[in-house]
Design an enzyme around this catalytic site. Structure first.
Site, PDB file in Angstrom:
ATOM      1  N   ASN A  33       0.870  -1.182   0.000  1.00 14.93           N
ATOM      2  CA  ASN A  33       0.000   0.000   0.000  1.00 14.93           C
ATOM      3  C   ASN A  33       0.904   1.228   0.000  1.00 14.93           C
ATOM      4  O   ASN A  33       1.500   1.557   1.016  1.00 14.93           O
ATOM      5  CB  ASN A  33      -0.884  -0.045   1.259  1.00 14.93           C
ATOM      6  CG  ASN A  33      -1.693   1.217   1.456  1.00 14.93           C
ATOM      7  OD1 ASN A  33      -1.797   2.062   0.554  1.00 14.93           O
ATOM      8  ND2 ASN A  33      -2.272   1.356   2.641  1.00 14.93           N
ATOM      9  N   TRP A  34       0.992   1.867  -1.164  1.00 17.23           N
ATOM     10  CA  TRP A  34       1.914   3.005  -1.278  1.00 17.23           C
ATOM     11  C   TRP A  34       1.354   4.277  -0.644  1.00 17.23           C
ATOM     12  O   TRP A  34       2.062   5.264  -0.516  1.00 17.23           O
ATOM     13  CB  TRP A  34       2.257   3.255  -2.758  1.00 17.23           C
ATOM     14  CG  TRP A  34       3.286   2.311  -3.303  1.00 17.23           C
ATOM     15  CD1 TRP A  34       3.716   1.144  -2.734  1.00 17.23           C
ATOM     16  CD2 TRP A  34       4.039   2.463  -4.515  1.00 17.23           C
ATOM     17  NE1 TRP A  34       4.682   0.553  -3.520  1.00 17.23           N
ATOM     18  CE2 TRP A  34       4.895   1.346  -4.622  1.00 17.23           C
ATOM     19  CE3 TRP A  34       4.060   3.420  -5.524  1.00 17.23           C
ATOM     20  CZ2 TRP A  34       5.772   1.169  -5.696  1.00 17.23           C
ATOM     21  CZ3 TRP A  34       4.936   3.241  -6.599  1.00 17.23           C
ATOM     22  CH2 TRP A  34       5.783   2.128  -6.677  1.00 17.23           C
ATOM     23  N   HIS A  43      -9.500   1.289   4.924  1.00 13.44           N
ATOM     24  CA  HIS A  43      -8.216   1.480   5.614  1.00 13.44           C
ATOM     25  C   HIS A  43      -8.433   2.450   6.772  1.00 13.44           C
ATOM     26  O   HIS A  43      -9.213   3.394   6.669  1.00 13.44           O
ATOM     27  CB  HIS A  43      -7.167   2.021   4.640  1.00 13.44           C
ATOM     28  CG  HIS A  43      -5.790   2.009   5.230  1.00 13.44           C
ATOM     29  ND1 HIS A  43      -5.377   2.973   6.127  1.00 13.44           N
ATOM     30  CD2 HIS A  43      -4.765   1.137   5.096  1.00 13.44           C
ATOM     31  CE1 HIS A  43      -4.139   2.683   6.510  1.00 13.44           C
ATOM     32  NE2 HIS A  43      -3.743   1.574   5.903  1.00 13.44           N
ATOM     33  N   GLY A  62       2.557   2.194  10.768  1.00 13.95           N
ATOM     34  CA  GLY A  62       3.560   3.251  10.642  1.00 13.95           C
ATOM     35  C   GLY A  62       4.294   3.583  11.928  1.00 13.95           C
ATOM     36  O   GLY A  62       4.990   4.597  11.997  1.00 13.95           O
ATOM     37  N   SER A  66       3.303  -2.235  10.351  1.00 13.58           N
ATOM     38  CA  SER A  66       4.743  -2.346  10.621  1.00 13.58           C
ATOM     39  C   SER A  66       5.336  -3.703  10.266  1.00 13.58           C
ATOM     40  O   SER A  66       6.220  -4.206  10.969  1.00 13.58           O
ATOM     41  CB  SER A  66       5.053  -1.973  12.078  1.00 13.58           C
ATOM     42  OG  SER A  66       4.720  -0.615  12.315  1.00 13.58           O
ATOM     43  N   GLY A  97       4.911   1.284   4.570  1.00  8.42           N
ATOM     44  CA  GLY A  97       6.231   1.890   4.382  1.00  8.42           C
ATOM     45  C   GLY A  97       7.246   0.972   3.708  1.00  8.42           C
ATOM     46  O   GLY A  97       7.993   1.405   2.816  1.00  8.42           O
TER      47      GLY A  97
HETATM   48  P1  PGA Z   1       2.872   0.227   7.600  1.00  5.26           P
HETATM   49  O1  PGA Z   1       1.401   0.478   6.990  1.00  5.26           O
HETATM   50  O2  PGA Z   1       3.374  -1.056   7.017  1.00  5.26           O
HETATM   51  O3  PGA Z   1       3.674   1.424   7.133  1.00  5.26           O
HETATM   52  O4  PGA Z   1       2.736   0.156   9.078  1.00  5.26           O
HETATM   53  C1  PGA Z   1       0.509  -0.579   6.803  1.00  5.26           C
HETATM   54  C2  PGA Z   1      -0.787  -0.086   6.224  1.00  5.26           C
HETATM   55  O5  PGA Z   1      -1.254   0.997   6.628  1.00  5.26           O
HETATM   56  O6  PGA Z   1      -1.390  -0.748   5.356  1.00  5.26           O
END
Ligand code: PGA
Length: 242
Positions: free
Chosen positions: A8-9, A95, A169, A201, A223
């Site tokens: 997911n960019w 989301h 995140g 994460s 990320g």
């Molecule tokens: P993250 O985001 O891997 O940066 O924690 C995951 C997401 O929101 O799909």
């Protein structure tokens, strides 16, 4: 079950970022191995270009959101039919950033998921508790309510992504036991063939452990999906399936 690793960019990525997918494909030696599936959800501006460019390499493309209607007077919105027309195969709906930033509730998320199915695409429906919910011991209740409210009753393929809001995140992840408990709970509420992704994460260093948990059938990666060198080891950490 074939694991599904989705990137997911979010609101990241310009035309130059397509080079990251080219370098990902080079790491795969030309195409994604057929015992796993890879979906990239770039910003809407890149969906058509990427879907055209990578149709032969088994990289599937997804949208990050859509409107519940097929067309009409909704300035700035994009429909599932448009994403399908542009070559997308999946659409993320619900989301937590959409739920928080745009006030999307379960009913809206369900309507969007239905629109995705109507367009012939697969929805990736996101659920997950906040930190306060988890601390109060309400994580299963909250996710149960979100599932009841946002997942349409259908025989068509859907994907569920469990993403604890506090893990997105932040570099924080639930314990393996907590992930296992939640995924077993979600499995008890959805059909056996539905793939359940963990998100929040996911990094190269924790992917293998998380993807080995029962009823974790893939990952939704934010990320760490932006750079090929970070994303490739996550894709390869999933146990292969058929
Ligand atoms: P993250 O985001 O891997 O940066 O924690 C995951 C997401 O929101 O799909």
């Amino acid at each position: 079950m074939k694991p599904l690793i989705a990137g997911n960019w979010k609101m990241n990525g310009l035309a130059a970022s397509i080079a990251q997918i080219e370098s990902l494909i080079a790491k795969f030696d030309g195409a994604v191995p057929d015992d796993r599936e890879v979906v990239i959800c770039p910003p809407a501006t890149l969906v058509a270009t990427m879907a055209t460019q990578f149709s032969d390499e088994a990289i599937q493309i997804g949208g990050q959101d859509c409107h519940a209607n097929t067309n009409g007077a909704h300035t700035g919105d994009i429909s599932a039919a448009m994403l399908s027309d542009a070559g997308a195969a999946f659409v993320i709906v619900g989301h937590s950033e959409r739920r928080a930033d745009h006030g999307e509730n379960d009913a809206i998320v369900k309507a969007k998921a239905k629109a995705v199915l109507l367009a012939g695409l697969t929805p990736i429906i996101c659920v997950g508790e906040t930190e306060a919910d988890r601390k109060a011991g309400r994580a299963l209740d909250i996710v149960g309510m979100q599932l009841d409210g946002s997942v349409p009753d259908t025989e068509d393929e859907i994907v569920i992504a469990y993403e604890p809001v506090w893990a997105i995140g932040t570099g924080l992840t639930p314990t393996i036991e907590d992930i296992a408990e939640m995924h077993n709970f979600i499995r008890s509420k959805v059909s056996q063939g539905t793939r359940l992704l963990y998100g929040g994460s996911v990094k190269a260093k924790n992917a293998e452990e998380i993807l080995a948990v029962a009823n974790v059938n893939g990952a939704l990666v934010g990320g760490a999906s932006l750079q090929a060198e970070d994303f490739y080891p996550i894709v390869m950490a999933a146990p292969g399936g058929s």
